[in-house]
Design a protein around this motif. Structure first.
Motif, PDB file in Angstrom:
ATOM      1  N   ASP A 162     -28.730 -11.387  -6.286  1.00 33.20           N
ATOM      2  CA  ASP A 162     -28.565 -10.753  -4.976  1.00 33.20           C
ATOM      3  C   ASP A 162     -27.085 -10.579  -4.637  1.00 33.20           C
ATOM      4  OD1 ASP A 162     -27.961 -13.467  -3.167  1.00 33.20           O
ATOM      5  OD2 ASP A 162     -29.410 -13.792  -4.779  1.00 33.20           O
ATOM      6  N   ASN A 165     -24.570  -5.753  -7.282  1.00 32.42           N
ATOM      7  CA  ASN A 165     -25.224  -4.486  -6.985  1.00 32.42           C
ATOM      8  C   ASN A 165     -26.073  -4.074  -8.196  1.00 32.42           C
ATOM      9  OD1 ASN A 165     -23.585  -3.092  -8.916  1.00 32.42           O
ATOM     10  ND2 ASN A 165     -21.986  -2.805  -7.371  1.00 32.42           N
ATOM     11  N   ARG A 166     -26.768  -2.977  -8.065  1.00 33.73           N
ATOM     12  CA  ARG A 166     -27.713  -2.573  -9.110  1.00 33.73           C
ATOM     13  C   ARG A 166     -27.034  -2.364 -10.460  1.00 33.73           C
ATOM     14  NH1 ARG A 166     -32.800  -0.761  -9.579  1.00 33.73           N
ATOM     15  NH2 ARG A 166     -33.277   0.731 -11.233  1.00 33.73           N
ATOM     16  N   ASN A 167     -25.919  -1.659 -10.464  1.00 30.52           N
ATOM     17  CA  ASN A 167     -25.219  -1.399 -11.727  1.00 30.52           C
ATOM     18  C   ASN A 167     -24.712  -2.695 -12.356  1.00 30.52           C
ATOM     19  OD1 ASN A 167     -25.622   1.370 -11.651  1.00 30.52           O
ATOM     20  ND2 ASN A 167     -23.656   1.793 -10.640  1.00 30.52           N
ATOM     21  N   GLU A 168     -24.194  -3.577 -11.539  1.00 33.45           N
ATOM     22  CA  GLU A 168     -23.707  -4.862 -12.049  1.00 33.45           C
ATOM     23  C   GLU A 168     -24.852  -5.677 -12.642  1.00 33.45           C
ATOM     24  OE1 GLU A 168     -19.919  -5.646  -8.998  1.00 33.45           O
ATOM     25  OE2 GLU A 168     -21.967  -6.267  -8.444  1.00 33.45           O
ATOM     26  N   SER A 169     -26.010  -5.622 -11.996  1.00 28.05           N
ATOM     27  CA  SER A 169     -27.168  -6.352 -12.496  1.00 28.05           C
ATOM     28  C   SER A 169     -27.613  -5.816 -13.851  1.00 28.05           C
ATOM     29  CB  SER A 169     -28.324  -6.266 -11.497  1.00 28.05           C
ATOM     30  OG  SER A 169     -27.986  -6.870 -10.264  1.00 28.05           O
TER      31      SER A 169
END
Length: 233
Positions: A162, A165-169
């Protein structure tokens, strides 16, 4: 309902000679201090206070075992655990990585954990819990490389996604899988290593982790007699 919700405290040990004399499969949870190991165990078992994170750095140097099966689900019930009916054990290993721990304590930790993960026949798999923002620290790799020669599965849980962000995940998951894929045995075959994203706060990855853990200790498809029993109000 998940079989993991049946988890109850079973015993705590500080020496290999005191390990449970059970023969059921065990799955160990390991992770650097502050990686969210206790939180992950608690949310997977649907219990707030099952696993404890010590407020004093390095204080918890024991292996805590939780049983699945052999007793009613609700923790507040006072019935004893029927050892003969236990289906598996969860082993909560001491968190590692605090600089404040004394040299003697670190040596004891290394011997206890190293011997346990390398020699315990009942140990079926290892769950390696890492902060998604700082995965594969030196101590994480040490734990991974202690266990890898056994040929048993390792499931890596990348917590606190959490915070990403989405790209980092997506990137951290891809990099983690590549790291795990880089480990091969003498024949060039990959080890049974898997990885997933997880967030206790956002409840991400709970079902995936539950299914994997139940699979690794043979709980998938087991009888549901205890799981279906309603808890007392």
């Amino acid at each position: 309902m998940s079989k993991l919700w049946q988890a109850r405290f079973f015993t705590t040990v500080n020496h290999l000679r005191d390990l449970p004399r059970t023969t059921v499969p065990e799955i160990a949870f390991a992770g650097r201090s502050n990686a969210g190991k206790s939180t992950a165990i608690n949310i997977l078992c649907n219990q707030k206070g099952l696993a404890f994170a010590s407020k004093t750095p390095g204080r918890t140097q024991h292996i805590n075992f939780f049983s699945i099966g052999g007793a009613h689900v609700a923790m507040h019930r006072k019935d004893e655990t029927n050892v003969d009916e236990i289906q598996c054990l969860l082993a909560d290993l001491p968190g590692y990585g605090y600089a404040e721990v004394s040299g003697d304590a670190k040596l004891h930790w290394q011997r206890l954990l190293g011997d346990y993960v390398q020699r315990r026949e009942q140990l079926a798999a290892l769950v390696l819990i890492m902060d998604a923002r700082r995965p594969f620290t030196d101590l994480d790799i040490q734990m991974l490389e202690w266990f890898a020669p056994t040929g048993k599965p390792i499931h890596c849980i990348l917590t606190k996604v959490d915070k990403l962000n989405r790209n980092e995940s997506v990137n951290v998951l891809r990099q983690a899988q590549a790291k795990l894929d880089s480990y091969v045995d003498e024949d060039g075959e990959g080890f049974p290593f898997t990885v997933q994203l997880f967030s206790a706060l956002k409840r991400i990855g709970i079902e995936e982790a539950t299914a994997k853990i139940e699979e690794l200790v043979g709980l998938s498809g087991a009888g549901d007699a205890l799981a279906d029993e309603p808890e007392e109000p």
